[in-house]
Design a protein around this motif. Structure first.
Motif, PDB file in Angstrom:
ATOM      1  N   ASN A 124      16.549  24.010  63.072  1.00 48.35           N
ATOM      2  CA  ASN A 124      16.574  25.391  62.601  1.00 48.35           C
ATOM      3  C   ASN A 124      16.078  26.379  63.656  1.00 48.35           C
ATOM      4  O   ASN A 124      15.704  27.506  63.341  1.00 48.35           O
ATOM      5  CB  ASN A 124      15.723  25.531  61.330  1.00 48.35           C
ATOM      6  CG  ASN A 124      14.285  25.045  61.530  1.00 48.35           C
ATOM      7  OD1 ASN A 124      13.877  24.764  62.648  1.00 48.35           O
ATOM      8  ND2 ASN A 124      13.543  24.950  60.443  1.00 48.35           N
ATOM      9  N   VAL A 125      16.064  25.959  64.941  1.00 52.26           N
ATOM     10  CA  VAL A 125      15.534  26.801  66.009  1.00 52.26           C
ATOM     11  C   VAL A 125      16.646  27.184  66.971  1.00 52.26           C
ATOM     12  O   VAL A 125      17.508  26.367  67.291  1.00 52.26           O
ATOM     13  CB  VAL A 125      14.411  26.061  66.775  1.00 52.26           C
ATOM     14  CG1 VAL A 125      13.941  26.873  67.978  1.00 52.26           C
ATOM     15  CG2 VAL A 125      13.248  25.753  65.848  1.00 52.26           C
ATOM     16  N   GLN A 126      16.628  28.442  67.440  1.00 57.43           N
ATOM     17  CA  GLN A 126      17.547  28.897  68.481  1.00 57.43           C
ATOM     18  C   GLN A 126      16.756  29.177  69.753  1.00 57.43           C
ATOM     19  O   GLN A 126      15.698  29.809  69.704  1.00 57.43           O
ATOM     20  CB  GLN A 126      18.287  30.161  68.052  1.00 57.43           C
ATOM     21  CG  GLN A 126      19.251  30.690  69.130  1.00 57.43           C
ATOM     22  CD  GLN A 126      20.131  31.816  68.624  1.00 57.43           C
ATOM     23  OE1 GLN A 126      20.884  31.626  67.681  1.00 57.43           O
ATOM     24  NE2 GLN A 126      20.034  32.978  69.251  1.00 57.43           N
ATOM     25  N   ILE A 127      17.249  28.698  70.889  1.00 55.75           N
ATOM     26  CA  ILE A 127      16.564  28.900  72.164  1.00 55.75           C
ATOM     27  C   ILE A 127      17.570  29.361  73.206  1.00 55.75           C
ATOM     28  O   ILE A 127      18.789  29.376  72.957  1.00 55.75           O
ATOM     29  CB  ILE A 127      15.887  27.605  72.659  1.00 55.75           C
ATOM     30  CG1 ILE A 127      16.963  26.531  72.927  1.00 55.75           C
ATOM     31  CG2 ILE A 127      14.844  27.110  71.681  1.00 55.75           C
ATOM     32  CD1 ILE A 127      16.429  25.299  73.632  1.00 55.75           C
ATOM     33  N   ASP A 166      21.362  30.154  72.709  1.00 56.09           N
ATOM     34  CA  ASP A 166      21.883  31.498  72.923  1.00 56.09           C
ATOM     35  C   ASP A 166      22.414  31.594  74.350  1.00 56.09           C
ATOM     36  O   ASP A 166      21.651  31.764  75.301  1.00 56.09           O
ATOM     37  CB  ASP A 166      20.778  32.526  72.680  1.00 56.09           C
ATOM     38  CG  ASP A 166      21.301  33.957  72.712  1.00 56.09           C
ATOM     39  OD1 ASP A 166      22.456  34.168  73.153  1.00 56.09           O
ATOM     40  OD2 ASP A 166      20.560  34.868  72.293  1.00 56.09           O
ATOM     41  N   ALA A 167      23.725  31.455  74.503  1.00 56.09           N
ATOM     42  CA  ALA A 167      24.333  31.470  75.833  1.00 56.09           C
ATOM     43  C   ALA A 167      24.196  32.830  76.503  1.00 56.09           C
ATOM     44  O   ALA A 167      24.092  32.922  77.730  1.00 56.09           O
ATOM     45  CB  ALA A 167      25.810  31.075  75.733  1.00 56.09           C
ATOM     46  N   ARG A 168      24.174  33.902  75.717  1.00 50.65           N
ATOM     47  CA  ARG A 168      24.062  35.249  76.291  1.00 50.65           C
ATOM     48  C   ARG A 168      22.708  35.466  76.947  1.00 50.65           C
ATOM     49  O   ARG A 168      22.585  36.235  77.902  1.00 50.65           O
ATOM     50  CB  ARG A 168      24.289  36.294  75.204  1.00 50.65           C
ATOM     51  CG  ARG A 168      25.708  36.296  74.623  1.00 50.65           C
ATOM     52  CD  ARG A 168      25.774  37.130  73.362  1.00 50.65           C
ATOM     53  NE  ARG A 168      24.883  36.594  72.329  1.00 50.65           N
ATOM     54  CZ  ARG A 168      24.762  37.115  71.116  1.00 50.65           C
ATOM     55  NH1 ARG A 168      25.470  38.171  70.781  1.00 50.65           N
ATOM     56  NH2 ARG A 168      23.931  36.573  70.237  1.00 50.65           N
ATOM     57  N   ALA A 169      21.681  34.796  76.427  1.00 50.94           N
ATOM     58  CA  ALA A 169      20.325  34.957  76.973  1.00 50.94           C
ATOM     59  C   ALA A 169      19.987  33.888  78.004  1.00 50.94           C
ATOM     60  O   ALA A 169      18.868  33.847  78.500  1.00 50.94           O
ATOM     61  CB  ALA A 169      19.313  34.919  75.831  1.00 50.94           C
ATOM     62  N   SER A 171      20.712  31.745  81.661  1.00 52.99           N
ATOM     63  CA  SER A 171      21.268  31.934  82.999  1.00 52.99           C
ATOM     64  C   SER A 171      22.450  30.988  83.214  1.00 52.99           C
ATOM     65  O   SER A 171      22.505  29.905  82.608  1.00 52.99           O
ATOM     66  CB  SER A 171      20.199  31.663  84.053  1.00 52.99           C
ATOM     67  OG  SER A 171      19.843  30.285  84.054  1.00 52.99           O
ATOM     68  N   PRO A 172      23.402  31.374  84.068  1.00 47.99           N
ATOM     69  CA  PRO A 172      24.542  30.481  84.359  1.00 47.99           C
ATOM     70  C   PRO A 172      24.093  29.115  84.877  1.00 47.99           C
ATOM     71  O   PRO A 172      24.686  28.088  84.528  1.00 47.99           O
ATOM     72  CB  PRO A 172      25.324  31.258  85.427  1.00 47.99           C
ATOM     73  CG  PRO A 172      24.999  32.693  85.159  1.00 47.99           C
ATOM     74  CD  PRO A 172      23.555  32.686  84.734  1.00 47.99           C
ATOM     75  N   ALA A 173      23.029  29.095  85.684  1.00 47.50           N
ATOM     76  CA  ALA A 173      22.552  27.820  86.232  1.00 47.50           C
ATOM     77  C   ALA A 173      22.033  26.912  85.125  1.00 47.50           C
ATOM     78  O   ALA A 173      22.284  25.696  85.133  1.00 47.50           O
ATOM     79  CB  ALA A 173      21.453  28.075  87.266  1.00 47.50           C
ATOM     80  N   ALA A 174      21.317  27.478  84.154  1.00 49.58           N
ATOM     81  CA  ALA A 174      20.789  26.678  83.049  1.00 49.58           C
ATOM     82  C   ALA A 174      21.914  26.148  82.175  1.00 49.58           C
ATOM     83  O   ALA A 174      21.873  24.997  81.726  1.00 49.58           O
ATOM     84  CB  ALA A 174      19.819  27.517  82.214  1.00 49.58           C
ATOM     85  N   LEU A 175      22.928  26.965  81.933  1.00 49.82           N
ATOM     86  CA  LEU A 175      24.065  26.516  81.121  1.00 49.82           C
ATOM     87  C   LEU A 175      24.833  25.401  81.827  1.00 49.82           C
ATOM     88  O   LEU A 175      25.276  24.441  81.185  1.00 49.82           O
ATOM     89  CB  LEU A 175      25.002  27.690  80.822  1.00 49.82           C
ATOM     90  CG  LEU A 175      24.443  28.779  79.892  1.00 49.82           C
ATOM     91  CD1 LEU A 175      25.440  29.932  79.775  1.00 49.82           C
ATOM     92  CD2 LEU A 175      24.151  28.200  78.509  1.00 49.82           C
ATOM     93  N   GLU A 176      24.966  25.526  83.148  1.00 49.34           N
ATOM     94  CA  GLU A 176      25.674  24.486  83.900  1.00 49.34           C
ATOM     95  C   GLU A 176      24.890  23.176  83.860  1.00 49.34           C
ATOM     96  O   GLU A 176      25.456  22.099  83.691  1.00 49.34           O
ATOM     97  CB  GLU A 176      25.863  24.956  85.343  1.00 49.34           C
ATOM     98  CG  GLU A 176      26.814  24.080  86.169  1.00 49.34           C
ATOM     99  CD  GLU A 176      26.135  22.873  86.807  1.00 49.34           C
ATOM    100  OE1 GLU A 176      26.823  21.870  87.067  1.00 49.34           O
ATOM    101  OE2 GLU A 176      24.901  22.942  87.024  1.00 49.34           O
ATOM    102  N   VAL A 279      24.540  23.870  69.269  1.00 45.57           N
ATOM    103  CA  VAL A 279      25.747  24.681  69.306  1.00 45.57           C
ATOM    104  C   VAL A 279      25.477  25.927  70.143  1.00 45.57           C
ATOM    105  O   VAL A 279      24.421  26.556  70.007  1.00 45.57           O
ATOM    106  CB  VAL A 279      26.171  25.086  67.889  1.00 45.57           C
ATOM    107  CG1 VAL A 279      27.385  26.014  67.928  1.00 45.57           C
ATOM    108  CG2 VAL A 279      26.462  23.847  67.054  1.00 45.57           C
ATOM    109  N   PHE A 280      26.410  26.287  71.014  1.00 48.28           N
ATOM    110  CA  PHE A 280      26.255  27.496  71.808  1.00 48.28           C
ATOM    111  C   PHE A 280      26.634  28.717  70.993  1.00 48.28           C
ATOM    112  O   PHE A 280      27.649  28.735  70.290  1.00 48.28           O
ATOM    113  CB  PHE A 280      27.135  27.441  73.075  1.00 48.28           C
ATOM    114  CG  PHE A 280      26.599  26.531  74.136  1.00 48.28           C
ATOM    115  CD1 PHE A 280      25.503  26.911  74.889  1.00 48.28           C
ATOM    116  CD2 PHE A 280      27.200  25.310  74.384  1.00 48.28           C
ATOM    117  CE1 PHE A 280      25.001  26.078  75.881  1.00 48.28           C
ATOM    118  CE2 PHE A 280      26.705  24.482  75.366  1.00 48.28           C
ATOM    119  CZ  PHE A 280      25.605  24.867  76.126  1.00 48.28           C
TER     120      PHE A 280
END
Length: 282
Positions: A124-127, A166-169, A171-176, A279-280
């Motif tokens: 139930n947490v979003q990060i 939260d993909a908007r919050a 960084s691109p490096a963290a998502l990669e 889920v993103f």
């Protein structure tokens, strides 16, 4: 049955076993035996008619690999595979008359209760993905085939209650990095379904529009999840919504849906798979 092995070197054998989620430790001969066992057990499931009942000889062959090993050395993926194939059909009467088979089945049940029944935390947490960078940096440096309980605990610590990223919050490096980690988690969870049950449970949502809550609750009250699929009786309901449930694996989700659908005419369900752990949100 024709062998899928052919002439393969050690690295090819390890690659095939890694793809299946099985351990890759041991010499070439041991790897060949392990892969042959996987092929044989999966072949039973693929070749059996829907109304077939397992014979004592078939069950003995399915259990052969486990019986050759000390239970302390059993891998969860081995037990899950054998259990799922065994439970895909009924057994003939002769099976339960064999003491050696019954003894091994009892050991499987005990192993499942000890290793495959962890209750997942409510997600139930979003990060944002940047929070995961310390953990991802460590895990991405290590070969996923060498991940164990230490790495499982790290994943649980960071992702056990995470539902969305939260993909908007982020960084691109963290998502990669998280994308790369997700691929490695899939391989790890194939080999260690006990950790998948704790970190990446399946979410089942029922549509009750064609039935009633009373009928649904009556069926739910009679449901018992088989021990090898995880002990949750009934499956975990995470909140006030009485039609949403958390289950430890795909097999458990399918079993639960099958039972409920057979018991409640018109019932429909949606499964939200756990991998890749969150889920993103864009």
């Amino acid at each position: 049955m024709t062998s899928i092995l052919g002439k393969r070197n050690v690295e090819q054998l390890k690659t095939a076993l890694t793809t299946l989620g099985w351990p890759t430790t041991g010499k070439k001969a041991e790897l060949e035996v392990r892969l042959n066992h996987v092929e044989k057990v999966k072949g039973f499931a693929a070749g059996a008619a829907p109304d077939h009942r397992w014979t004592a000889d078939e069950v003995s062959e399915m259990l052969a690999f486990l019986r050759l090993e000390n239970r302390a050395n059993w891998e969860p993926c081995e037990v899950v595979m054998v259990s799922e194939v065994l439970n895909s059909r009924f057994c003939s009467d002769e099976v339960m008359a064999k003491k050696e088979i019954c003894d091994t089945l009892k050991e499987i049940k005990a192993f499942s209760a000890a290793h495959l029944t962890s209750l997942p935390r409510v997600k139930n947490v979003q990060i944002n993905a940047d929070i995961l960078i310390p953990m991802m940096t460590k895990l991405l440096r290590k070969d996923v085939t060498k991940w164990g309980d230490k790495e499982g605990n790290q994943l649980l610590q960071y992702l056990g209650d995470v539902a969305t990223i939260d993909a908007r919050a982020s960084s691109p490096a963290a998502l990669e990095s998280y994308s790369r980690l997700s691929t490695m988690m899939v391989a790890f969870f194939l080999r260690r379904p006990d950790w998948k049950a704790r970190i990446d449970p399946e979410i089942v949502i029922f549509d009750l529009s064609a039935t009633t809550q009373v009928a649904f609750n009556a069926a739910l009250a009679g449901y018992v999840l088989p021990a090898h699929l995880g002990v949750m009786n009934p499956p975990v309901n995470p909140g006030v919504n009485q039609s949403v449930f958390i289950l430890p694996s795909v097999g458990a989700a399918n079993h639960f849906i099958g039972w409920m659908s057979a018991s409640v005419p018109g019932l429909r369900a949606v499964v939200i798979p756990g991998v890749p752990a969150a889920v993103f949100i864009y």
